[in-house]
Design an enzyme around this catalytic site. Sequence first.
Site, short mmCIF file in Angstrom:
data_model
loop_
_atom_site.label_atom_id
_atom_site.label_comp_id
_atom_site.label_asym_id
_atom_site.label_seq_id
_atom_site.Cartn_x
_atom_site.Cartn_y
_atom_site.Cartn_z
N ALA A 12 3.90 -0.28 57.08
CA ALA A 12 5.08 -0.99 57.56
C ALA A 12 5.37 -2.27 56.76
O ALA A 12 6.52 -2.69 56.66
CB ALA A 12 4.91 -1.32 59.04
N THR A 44 9.04 -4.63 55.52
CA THR A 44 9.44 -5.87 56.22
C THR A 44 10.48 -6.64 55.39
O THR A 44 11.39 -7.26 55.94
CB THR A 44 8.24 -6.79 56.55
OG1 THR A 44 7.50 -7.02 55.35
CG2 THR A 44 7.35 -6.18 57.60
N ARG A 93 2.23 -5.27 63.73
CA ARG A 93 1.20 -6.25 64.10
C ARG A 93 1.44 -7.68 63.64
O ARG A 93 0.74 -8.58 64.08
CB ARG A 93 -0.17 -5.76 63.58
CG ARG A 93 -0.62 -4.52 64.29
CD ARG A 93 -1.94 -3.95 63.76
NE ARG A 93 -2.35 -2.82 64.58
CZ ARG A 93 -1.84 -1.59 64.51
NH1 ARG A 93 -0.88 -1.35 63.64
NH2 ARG A 93 -2.26 -0.63 65.31
N HIS A 146 3.70 10.20 59.23
CA HIS A 146 4.08 10.00 60.63
C HIS A 146 5.49 10.47 60.93
O HIS A 146 6.11 9.99 61.88
CB HIS A 146 3.88 8.53 61.01
CG HIS A 146 2.44 8.11 60.97
ND1 HIS A 146 2.03 6.81 60.92
CD2 HIS A 146 1.31 8.85 60.97
CE1 HIS A 146 0.70 6.76 60.88
NE2 HIS A 146 0.24 7.99 60.91
N CYS A 184 18.03 17.23 75.27
CA CYS A 184 18.42 18.26 74.30
C CYS A 184 19.68 18.96 74.80
O CYS A 184 19.75 19.39 75.96
CB CYS A 184 17.28 19.26 74.15
SG CYS A 184 17.70 20.68 73.11
N CYS A 214 18.65 22.99 75.43
CA CYS A 214 17.80 23.48 76.52
C CYS A 214 17.56 22.43 77.61
O CYS A 214 16.87 22.71 78.59
CB CYS A 214 16.46 23.96 75.97
SG CYS A 214 15.35 22.62 75.50
N SER A 253 -2.11 -2.50 57.58
CA SER A 253 -3.28 -3.15 58.17
C SER A 253 -4.52 -2.26 58.02
O SER A 253 -5.64 -2.72 58.23
CB SER A 253 -3.03 -3.44 59.65
OG SER A 253 -2.72 -2.23 60.33
N ASN A 262 -1.93 -6.54 50.35
CA ASN A 262 -1.51 -6.85 51.73
C ASN A 262 -1.49 -8.36 51.93
O ASN A 262 -2.22 -9.10 51.28
CB ASN A 262 -2.47 -6.20 52.74
CG ASN A 262 -1.81 -5.96 54.08
OD1 ASN A 262 -0.73 -5.40 54.15
ND2 ASN A 262 -2.44 -6.41 55.15
P1 NAD Z 1 0.87 -2.59 60.64
O1 NAD Z 1 1.96 -3.27 61.38
O2 NAD Z 1 -0.38 -2.26 61.36
O3 NAD Z 1 0.44 -3.49 59.39
C1 NAD Z 1 1.35 -4.01 58.48
C2 NAD Z 1 0.57 -4.88 57.50
O4 NAD Z 1 1.47 -5.27 56.48
C3 NAD Z 1 0.02 -6.14 58.15
O5 NAD Z 1 -1.35 -6.27 57.80
C4 NAD Z 1 0.85 -7.28 57.51
O6 NAD Z 1 0.10 -8.42 57.24
C5 NAD Z 1 1.30 -6.65 56.22
N1 NAD Z 1 2.60 -7.10 55.73
C6 NAD Z 1 3.74 -7.32 56.44
N2 NAD Z 1 4.75 -7.63 55.61
C7 NAD Z 1 4.23 -7.65 54.35
C8 NAD Z 1 4.77 -7.89 53.07
N3 NAD Z 1 6.07 -8.21 52.90
N4 NAD Z 1 3.96 -7.81 51.99
C9 NAD Z 1 2.64 -7.51 52.15
N5 NAD Z 1 2.07 -7.25 53.34
C10 NAD Z 1 2.87 -7.31 54.43
O7 NAD Z 1 1.50 -1.30 59.95
P2 NAD Z 1 0.80 0.03 59.39
O8 NAD Z 1 -0.51 -0.28 58.76
O9 NAD Z 1 1.84 0.74 58.62
O10 NAD Z 1 0.43 0.92 60.66
C11 NAD Z 1 1.10 0.94 61.86
C12 NAD Z 1 2.10 2.02 62.13
O11 NAD Z 1 3.33 1.39 62.01
C13 NAD Z 1 2.27 3.20 61.25
O12 NAD Z 1 1.86 4.31 61.95
C14 NAD Z 1 3.81 3.34 61.05
O13 NAD Z 1 4.21 4.63 61.43
C15 NAD Z 1 4.36 2.36 62.02
N6 NAD Z 1 5.56 1.58 61.69
C16 NAD Z 1 6.44 1.96 60.73
C17 NAD Z 1 7.54 1.18 60.46
C18 NAD Z 1 8.51 1.64 59.41
O14 NAD Z 1 8.74 2.84 59.29
N7 NAD Z 1 9.10 0.73 58.64
C19 NAD Z 1 7.72 -0.04 61.11
C20 NAD Z 1 6.79 -0.42 62.11
C21 NAD Z 1 5.71 0.41 62.37
#
Ligand code: NAD
Length: 263
Positions: A30, A34, A42, A127, A160, A163, A202, A226
């Site tokens: 994720a 961002t 998180r 996912h 849906c 159905c 994370s 990260n």
């Molecule tokens: P997570 O939220 O657990 O971790 C995100 C990590 O990215 C954090 O450690 C954070 O410090 C870091 N981070 C945030 N912005 C950053 C940046 N600009 N540069 C570097 N690091 C950055 O997310 P995850 O590990 O992907 O796992 C959680 C679940 O989140 C996954 O299963 C996913 O499906 C879901 N998710 C997806 C989305 C999306 O599709 N964009 C959004 C939210 C959650």
Amino acid sequence: MDVARNGTPALDRAAGLLARAERIVVFTGAGVSTDSGIPDFRSPGGIWSRYDPRQLGFRRYVSDPDARRLAWRLRRELHHLGARPNPAHLACTRLAAAGRLAGVITQNVDGLHGDAGLPPELVCELHGTGREVVCLGCGDRGPMAAAVARAEAGEEDPACLGCGGILKAATVSFGQNVPAEVWARAEALTAACDAFVAVGSSLVVLPAAGLPRRASRLGIPLVIVNREPTPLDHLADAVLRGEAGTLLPALADAALAGPGARS
Ligand code: NAD
């Protein structure tokens, strides 16, 4: 980037590893999205700070209409962000265009790697996708946009149309399994790559976080990018602590410049 703790030496080391790699796997979380305006789970201000994760799990979704209404509220919110790919997504596409990317394995469900020009055969969506809905009864799929439009027109929990079953984003929620064929593809990509770069994750969500672990066990160079420490940092050949939107393009530049360009 945190130069004092994790500055130039780590970047040079990672750059050197990628410059020699021909089949790079980029594993994204994720944090890669961002910068496109999509909150992660998180981080402060992330989705978990506003929505209770226990309410968004699969079992709850199936059994509790309130949980479904909440999930549709979140879907509507995400749908209207109008997110566009950022330099981290584009860096993956540049690696692909140069023939150096074996594939992106993404935990993200936002479709931004595809929007950045990566062909589907190079993207493994662990996912699933938030761009589609699936009926939990008959398995019918359709566009998320149409379901969101129904939710906004007053159906708080659209069913849906075929159905009457429960509609859900075509994502793998907590409590659901990654489809076996998707997992097999991710494992095969991991086993066959010659560098594995985990970015913006994370690395606590299983089974996804098992992939960088597996790469490390196989002796494949592992780079972790990260903002924050991860529980797998000790396994990495290089840890770059900082922004995905800056560091991944820098790594792609180094990889494309080839051996000897740095370090
Ligand atoms: P997570 O939220 O657990 O971790 C995100 C990590 O990215 C954090 O450690 C954070 O410090 C870091 N981070 C945030 N912005 C950053 C940046 N600009 N540069 C570097 N690091 C950055 O997310 P995850 O590990 O992907 O796992 C959680 C679940 O989140 C996954 O299963 C996913 O499906 C879901 N998710 C997806 C989305 C999306 O599709 N964009 C959004 C939210 C959650």
